[in-house]
Design a protein around this motif. Sequence first.
Motif, PDB file in Angstrom:
ATOM      1  N   ALA A 265     -26.867  29.928  -1.082  1.00 59.83           N
ATOM      2  CA  ALA A 265     -28.216  29.674  -0.452  1.00 59.83           C
ATOM      3  C   ALA A 265     -28.252  28.080  -0.815  1.00 59.83           C
ATOM      4  O   ALA A 265     -27.934  27.609  -1.641  1.00 59.83           O
ATOM      5  N   GLY A 266     -29.154  27.227   0.113  1.00 57.19           N
ATOM      6  CA  GLY A 266     -29.119  25.915   0.062  1.00 57.19           C
ATOM      7  C   GLY A 266     -30.239  25.626  -0.787  1.00 57.19           C
ATOM      8  O   GLY A 266     -31.292  26.153  -0.642  1.00 57.19           O
ATOM      9  N   SER A 267     -30.326  24.661  -1.566  1.00 54.85           N
ATOM     10  CA  SER A 267     -31.232  24.127  -2.557  1.00 54.85           C
ATOM     11  C   SER A 267     -32.222  23.489  -1.804  1.00 54.85           C
ATOM     12  O   SER A 267     -31.832  23.079  -0.382  1.00 54.85           O
TER      13      SER A 267
ATOM     14  N   VAL B 116     -27.354  21.217  -0.076  1.00 58.50           N
ATOM     15  CA  VAL B 116     -28.818  21.544   0.171  1.00 58.50           C
ATOM     16  C   VAL B 116     -28.777  22.106   1.463  1.00 58.50           C
ATOM     17  O   VAL B 116     -27.888  22.596   2.214  1.00 58.50           O
ATOM     18  N   THR B 117     -30.013  22.860   1.918  1.00 59.82           N
ATOM     19  CA  THR B 117     -30.262  23.485   2.896  1.00 59.82           C
ATOM     20  C   THR B 117     -29.757  22.717   4.066  1.00 59.82           C
ATOM     21  O   THR B 117     -29.922  21.627   4.328  1.00 59.82           O
ATOM     22  N   SER B 118     -29.103  23.368   5.193  1.00 58.32           N
ATOM     23  CA  SER B 118     -28.847  22.898   6.272  1.00 58.32           C
ATOM     24  C   SER B 118     -27.776  22.074   6.333  1.00 58.32           C
ATOM     25  O   SER B 118     -27.538  21.152   7.276  1.00 58.32           O
ATOM     26  N   SER B 119     -26.914  21.841   5.268  1.00 53.88           N
ATOM     27  CA  SER B 119     -25.947  20.932   5.134  1.00 53.88           C
ATOM     28  C   SER B 119     -24.548  21.433   5.406  1.00 53.88           C
ATOM     29  O   SER B 119     -23.694  20.566   5.728  1.00 53.88           O
ATOM     30  N   GLY B 120     -24.383  22.692   6.056  1.00 56.24           N
ATOM     31  CA  GLY B 120     -23.018  23.177   6.453  1.00 56.24           C
ATOM     32  C   GLY B 120     -22.479  24.192   5.692  1.00 56.24           C
ATOM     33  O   GLY B 120     -21.113  24.474   5.964  1.00 56.24           O
ATOM     34  N   LYS B 121     -23.124  24.752   4.805  1.00 60.30           N
ATOM     35  CA  LYS B 121     -22.238  25.958   3.939  1.00 60.30           C
ATOM     36  C   LYS B 121     -21.939  27.146   4.591  1.00 60.30           C
ATOM     37  O   LYS B 121     -20.843  27.447   4.671  1.00 60.30           O
ATOM     38  N   THR B 122     -22.979  27.478   5.439  1.00 63.91           N
ATOM     39  CA  THR B 122     -22.446  28.875   6.159  1.00 63.91           C
ATOM     40  C   THR B 122     -21.490  28.458   7.026  1.00 63.91           C
ATOM     41  O   THR B 122     -20.485  29.207   7.666  1.00 63.91           O
ATOM     42  N   HIS B 123     -21.588  27.326   7.828  1.00 66.21           N
ATOM     43  CA  HIS B 123     -20.671  26.695   8.873  1.00 66.21           C
ATOM     44  C   HIS B 123     -19.280  26.748   8.244  1.00 66.21           C
ATOM     45  O   HIS B 123     -18.280  27.223   8.887  1.00 66.21           O
ATOM     46  N   THR B 124     -19.474  26.458   6.895  1.00 68.47           N
ATOM     47  CA  THR B 124     -17.743  26.025   6.330  1.00 68.47           C
ATOM     48  C   THR B 124     -17.381  27.808   5.909  1.00 68.47           C
ATOM     49  O   THR B 124     -16.090  27.640   5.810  1.00 68.47           O
TER      50      THR B 124
ATOM     51  N   LYS C 110     -21.364  29.817  19.411  1.00 66.07           N
ATOM     52  CA  LYS C 110     -20.936  28.348  19.075  1.00 66.07           C
ATOM     53  C   LYS C 110     -21.930  28.015  17.925  1.00 66.07           C
ATOM     54  O   LYS C 110     -22.495  28.701  17.227  1.00 66.07           O
ATOM     55  N   ARG C 111     -21.768  26.763  17.547  1.00 62.34           N
ATOM     56  CA  ARG C 111     -22.436  26.445  16.223  1.00 62.34           C
ATOM     57  C   ARG C 111     -23.908  26.666  16.358  1.00 62.34           C
ATOM     58  O   ARG C 111     -24.550  26.593  17.472  1.00 62.34           O
ATOM     59  N   ARG C 112     -24.224  26.870  15.101  1.00 61.03           N
ATOM     60  CA  ARG C 112     -26.032  27.233  15.333  1.00 61.03           C
ATOM     61  C   ARG C 112     -26.826  26.208  15.624  1.00 61.03           C
ATOM     62  O   ARG C 112     -27.661  26.510  16.404  1.00 61.03           O
ATOM     63  N   ASP C 113     -26.634  25.082  15.496  1.00 56.56           N
ATOM     64  CA  ASP C 113     -27.424  24.067  15.967  1.00 56.56           C
ATOM     65  C   ASP C 113     -27.388  23.774  17.668  1.00 56.56           C
ATOM     66  O   ASP C 113     -28.523  23.543  18.222  1.00 56.56           O
ATOM     67  N   MET C 114     -26.050  24.351  17.893  1.00 60.31           N
ATOM     68  CA  MET C 114     -25.894  24.175  19.509  1.00 60.31           C
ATOM     69  C   MET C 114     -26.895  25.625  20.166  1.00 60.31           C
ATOM     70  O   MET C 114     -27.376  25.424  21.112  1.00 60.31           O
TER      71      MET C 114
ATOM     72  N   PHE D  48     -36.102  23.102   8.050  1.00 57.32           N
ATOM     73  CA  PHE D  48     -34.794  22.474   8.134  1.00 57.32           C
ATOM     74  C   PHE D  48     -33.809  23.196   8.851  1.00 57.32           C
ATOM     75  O   PHE D  48     -32.665  22.516   9.515  1.00 57.32           O
ATOM     76  N   ASN D  49     -33.858  24.532   8.903  1.00 57.64           N
ATOM     77  CA  ASN D  49     -32.774  25.300   9.219  1.00 57.64           C
ATOM     78  C   ASN D  49     -33.340  26.358  10.304  1.00 57.64           C
ATOM     79  O   ASN D  49     -34.068  27.165   9.329  1.00 57.64           O
ATOM     80  N   LEU D  50     -33.101  26.631  11.345  1.00 57.85           N
ATOM     81  CA  LEU D  50     -33.554  27.822  11.933  1.00 57.85           C
ATOM     82  C   LEU D  50     -33.287  28.997  11.578  1.00 57.85           C
ATOM     83  O   LEU D  50     -33.590  30.205  11.487  1.00 57.85           O
ATOM     84  N   LEU D  51     -31.649  29.013  11.033  1.00 57.26           N
ATOM     85  CA  LEU D  51     -30.981  30.192  10.589  1.00 57.26           C
ATOM     86  C   LEU D  51     -30.525  29.958   9.101  1.00 57.26           C
ATOM     87  O   LEU D  51     -29.556  29.972   8.999  1.00 57.26           O
ATOM     88  N   SER D  52     -31.454  29.894   8.175  1.00 58.42           N
ATOM     89  CA  SER D  52     -31.113  29.634   6.964  1.00 58.42           C
ATOM     90  C   SER D  52     -30.903  30.683   5.985  1.00 58.42           C
ATOM     91  O   SER D  52     -31.627  31.651   6.052  1.00 58.42           O
ATOM     92  N   SER D  53     -29.716  30.429   5.224  1.00 56.60           N
ATOM     93  CA  SER D  53     -29.365  31.565   4.289  1.00 56.60           C
ATOM     94  C   SER D  53     -30.352  31.761   3.207  1.00 56.60           C
ATOM     95  O   SER D  53     -30.705  30.871   2.422  1.00 56.60           O
ATOM     96  N   ARG D  54     -31.064  32.934   3.180  1.00 54.54           N
ATOM     97  CA  ARG D  54     -32.220  32.996   1.991  1.00 54.54           C
ATOM     98  C   ARG D  54     -31.531  33.674   0.752  1.00 54.54           C
ATOM     99  O   ARG D  54     -32.074  33.801  -0.349  1.00 54.54           O
TER     100      ARG D  54
HETATM  101  N1  LIG Z   1     -18.954  20.318   9.987  1.00 51.90           N
HETATM  102  C1  LIG Z   1     -19.890  20.789  10.895  1.00 51.90           C
HETATM  103  N2  LIG Z   1     -19.711  20.218  12.204  1.00 51.90           N
HETATM  104  C2  LIG Z   1     -20.544  20.608  13.136  1.00 51.90           C
HETATM  105  N3  LIG Z   1     -21.662  21.182  12.817  1.00 51.90           N
HETATM  106  C3  LIG Z   1     -22.166  21.671  11.780  1.00 51.90           C
HETATM  107  C4  LIG Z   1     -21.254  21.245  10.494  1.00 51.90           C
HETATM  108  N4  LIG Z   1     -21.767  21.826   9.443  1.00 51.90           N
HETATM  109  C5  LIG Z   1     -22.894  22.288   9.930  1.00 51.90           C
HETATM  110  N5  LIG Z   1     -23.069  22.498  11.069  1.00 51.90           N
HETATM  111  C6  LIG Z   1     -24.466  22.630  11.695  1.00 51.90           C
HETATM  112  O1  LIG Z   1     -25.419  22.291  11.125  1.00 51.90           O
HETATM  113  C7  LIG Z   1     -26.590  23.190  11.051  1.00 51.90           C
HETATM  114  C8  LIG Z   1     -26.743  23.787   9.534  1.00 51.90           C
HETATM  115  O2  LIG Z   1     -25.387  24.426   9.071  1.00 51.90           O
HETATM  116  P1  LIG Z   1     -25.578  25.778   8.059  1.00 51.90           P
HETATM  117  O3  LIG Z   1     -26.475  26.811   8.675  1.00 51.90           O
HETATM  118  O4  LIG Z   1     -24.082  26.023   8.083  1.00 51.90           O
HETATM  119  O5  LIG Z   1     -26.273  25.063   6.872  1.00 51.90           O
HETATM  120  P2  LIG Z   1     -26.348  25.892   5.480  1.00 51.90           P
HETATM  121  O6  LIG Z   1     -26.211  24.792   4.456  1.00 51.90           O
HETATM  122  O7  LIG Z   1     -25.820  27.205   5.483  1.00 51.90           O
HETATM  123  O8  LIG Z   1     -27.996  25.834   5.437  1.00 51.90           O
HETATM  124  P3  LIG Z   1     -28.881  27.191   4.778  1.00 51.90           P
HETATM  125  O9  LIG Z   1     -28.624  26.796   3.089  1.00 51.90           O
HETATM  126  O10 LIG Z   1     -30.318  26.806   5.094  1.00 51.90           O
HETATM  127  O11 LIG Z   1     -28.277  28.455   4.926  1.00 51.90           O
HETATM  128  C9  LIG Z   1     -25.847  24.584  11.980  1.00 51.90           C
HETATM  129  O12 LIG Z   1     -26.490  24.373  13.029  1.00 51.90           O
HETATM  130  C10 LIG Z   1     -24.333  24.178  11.878  1.00 51.90           C
HETATM  131  O13 LIG Z   1     -23.891  24.486  13.123  1.00 51.90           O
END
Ligand SMILES: Nc1ncnc2c1ncn2[C@@H]1O[C@H](COP(=O)(O)OP(=O)(O)OP(=O)(O)O)[C@@H](O)[C@H]1O
Length: 993
Positions: free
Chosen positions: A300-302, A154-162, A517-521, A260-266
């Motif tokens: 993109a996240g559901s 789902v959105t903001s679960s960490g796909k782009t981070h991964t 750094k990490r997006r959330d940071m 849910f996510n300030l930088l969400s992949s659309r």
């Molecule tokens: N494993 C992790 N460890 C630490 N922070 C994480 C991790 N996964 C995600 N985050 C943080 O959570 C936030 C959301 O992550 P991310 O943008 O990757 O989500 P997403 O699933 O790609 O969202 P969307 O679908 O909206 O694009 C980011 O701020 C990211 O830095």
Amino acid sequence: MSSTRGGSRQRRNSLTSARKPANSPASSTASVSVAALDGQVSPVSSFGKSRTDLFSFESGHVAETDSDGCKENVTVTVRFRPLSPREIRQGEEIAWYADGETIVRSENNPSVAYAYDKVFGPTTTTRHVYDVAAQHVVSGAMEGVNGTIFAYGVTSSGKTHTMHGDQRSPGIIPLAVKDAFSIIQETPNREFLLRVSYLEIYNEVVNDLLNPAGQNLRIREDLQGTFVEGIKEEVVLSPAHALSLIAAGEEHRHVGSTNFNLLSSRSHTIFTLTIESSPCGDSCEGEAVTFSQLNLIDLAGSESSRAETTGVRRKEGSYINKSLLTLGTVISKLTEGKATHVPFRDSKLTRLLQSSLSGQGRVSLICTVTPSSSNAEETHNTLKFAHRAKRIEIQASQNKIIDEKSLIKKYQNEIKRLKDELDHLKRGIVSGTPLKDSRGDDIVLLKQKLEDGNVKLQSRLEQEEEAKAALLARIQRLTKLILVSTKATQPTRIPQRPGPRRRHSFGEEELAYLPYKRRDMIIESESSEFTVPIEGCETGEDSSKEEKRNRKPGLLNWFKLRKRDSGATTLTSSDGDKSSVSKSFTAPSTPQAESINFPIDVRISNSVVGESITADLLDVRPDTELPSGHLSSEETPATSVKTMDQVDLMREQLKILSGEVALQTSVLKRLTEEASNSPRKEQIQVEIRKISNEIKAKRQQMSSLERQMVESISDTHSKADKLDLSPSYSQLVEQLNEKLFELEVKTADNRIIQDQLQQKTKECEGLQEMLSLLKEQLAQALEKEASYQNPIQEEMQLDKEKSPTKAGSVDFLQEANLASEVEELKQKIVELTKVKSQLETRNQKLSEESTYAKGLASAAGVELKALSEEVTKLMHQNEKLTAELASLKSTPQRRLSNGPTKGSRRDHSNHHHVRRHEPMNSRKDHSINHEREMLLENTIAEKEMREMELQKKVEESKQREAFLENELANMWVHVAKLKKNQGVDEHDLETKL
Ligand SMILES: Nc1ncnc2c1ncn2[C@@H]1O[C@H](COP(=O)(O)OP(=O)(O)OP(=O)(O)O)[C@@H](O)[C@H]1O
């Protein structure tokens, strides 16, 4: 179906366990589907058994496994992210957790659990995720087995981070790219050709991220599966090269902010690495080429219905959800085991994934989940999806393709053919043409014939030298595209893999496109709130010393120095290091496509490669035979061609450098912003100084390159003078280059201004919020005052009636109170006026910046116009030159036909003399004219090529201009909105006051 699965299970398990390397952390499922049921955990039976080693390039090996009908399942892993600072602040609780290495369990209902190949807890590093869930797919792809890795959640679960990661913790994509090149380095017995493409699916439209002009592309199908028609593919020569392309692509990806996510992949993105490889050496001729594709997908996240989206975001969200729903249905149908219709065609995403999901490639699905209670339901859905996907069966096998379809074979054959041609030419030059008719008895006649023969031979030699130089250049160009290991070729054809896992290190700027750094940071600036260690620390420690030594900063990392020792062109330097060259090359969109865009832009020259150009992992083919003296023989007639080559290279260098400067400038800007409110101020200042120095050095390098270009061009220019050619051509090229460079710098400036504008808009919004707060306060104060005054006045009236003296003193007190309140109000008005004037100044600044941006865009437009005029001029000159050439061609013929008539009319006493010497003179004349003609023809051809290039560049500039104008229009709309809002606010304020 189940019996087949069961049947294959035993075979597979014995096969994999027999081959499992003792220390291999890599995994593939190679197991039965996981029969995890709610409440009944059934751990994955054979996770951890690597199938990577089932494939080797040894013929027969793969066939054996294939004929075995060995099936494997999709590798399914689940990755938890830590609770975000926001979730922690909101007091959210853990709803799902990793119970051991393979199970995900519900906190509220512990009997509900699911098992997967691997479950990664919130502190797991992306590198570990790569090693377990992706490495086997990458190495398989390098061996000819198609591979797909995708992140789902789902959105903001960490796909782009991964998938992408950040600078301190690079994601699967950069790690896979790096790993692919490491594998080439460790496979000395094969030659590789790598190409990349990068696309996004946005609102069900396929866009090319490497080519902004490639919008709304069509998906087509052929025997090998689905492909995107007309997508740009770039041959890549090093990890930095590939990563710089991703960086360029990311610029065009659709990203937006949701609640849910300030930088969400659309959009969904697919980065594809196409790999072709064949055995090295002539002895392996006729062996099939392996061809595979590695798809790295960031979905993109559901979005849940809780997302309070409006307008564009809602539309995007519905497209995203629909395509993910189709993905779910497709996966369900694939695992049903019945021959039902699978609706691949219902979405672009599933159409593109069709070959991966139903074909013979490896698939790794990384499901990203959040443990938070607010997302418990969505997480549960993801877990169910992952569980279904686990049951998909695939039959990984190596792809072999026939020669004509392979680009690498095409290049290899072309190189071979050119080499043969070269040999042939060399033999021709050495043997020369024997003088067959030298039987004459007259010694004078014999001498004359000898002289004639000499002249002929000389001119033929020169022509052949030219042809040789052209052939050599072409061989070099093609050779540069084929990647081979710099390690000595092993006599054995079995790939030698090192025992311990490879570790990747990245050059400083290779990951510059990723967030620091990490997006959330970045968003929350609350790094200290995080409860888990930052995984970025992994980079430094893991890298071996050797890698650290080899680590080179800069995008230019993929450029390498070609040494030219005393005129000899050799690909191996004296210390045994091999050098490499690079270029950007647009290959045909499909391997089958026939047309290849020659000539390629960049060639290498010692004189122009700056300090920053360093050795990289890979090398050009060391076995290329390049006879000494050719490229350094400044006196050959091909010199001008080479000079233009050098100019081309310098221009490419200039472009890369300017790109780097733009990139570093934006990094600098980001750091400067960070420095103002970061506790690591000093550290950031050091970084800022370092980057400023680097920018300075690069600017110096650029100006030295410009000087060299001018010199080289003026050299060519003087040569052209000698040939009576138009001298303005080289100047035009020079001017054009300068203008293109300026345009690029301006584009970069524009981008920075846009960033600033966005920043200021945000500030403005903040101020507006403050303003409305103040207005509220003011209104409250006014109300309060009114409510005070009414009872007081009534009371005063009563008091006055009762006792006139008491009324006087009360009057005085009330007045004092009123005066103080009025004073307070006045102060508030002063404050509000201040805020208003601040807002006005900001607004003024914003409009100034917009005007500047507009100015830039219109300057770009003017330059573009000038460029088109120059191109037209060039075309005219070309026509003139063609006419000149035609007249030159006709002159010798006329002379030849006039010669004897004139001679007969001349002095009869000189008759013998004339007869003896005239033919020789005319032959000399002829050969000179011929030579001149050849040169003219070359120059014209060169000009035509340039012209085409220029036109291409003008097209690109036009597109860029259009893009800029669009951006500008958006900015204007934005500014207008702001002004309007502000206007309304001011009006409100004024009426209230
Ligand atoms: N494993 C992790 N460890 C630490 N922070 C994480 C991790 N996964 C995600 N985050 C943080 O959570 C936030 C959301 O992550 P991310 O943008 O990757 O989500 P997403 O699933 O790609 O969202 P969307 O679908 O909206 O694009 C980011 O701020 C990211 O830095």
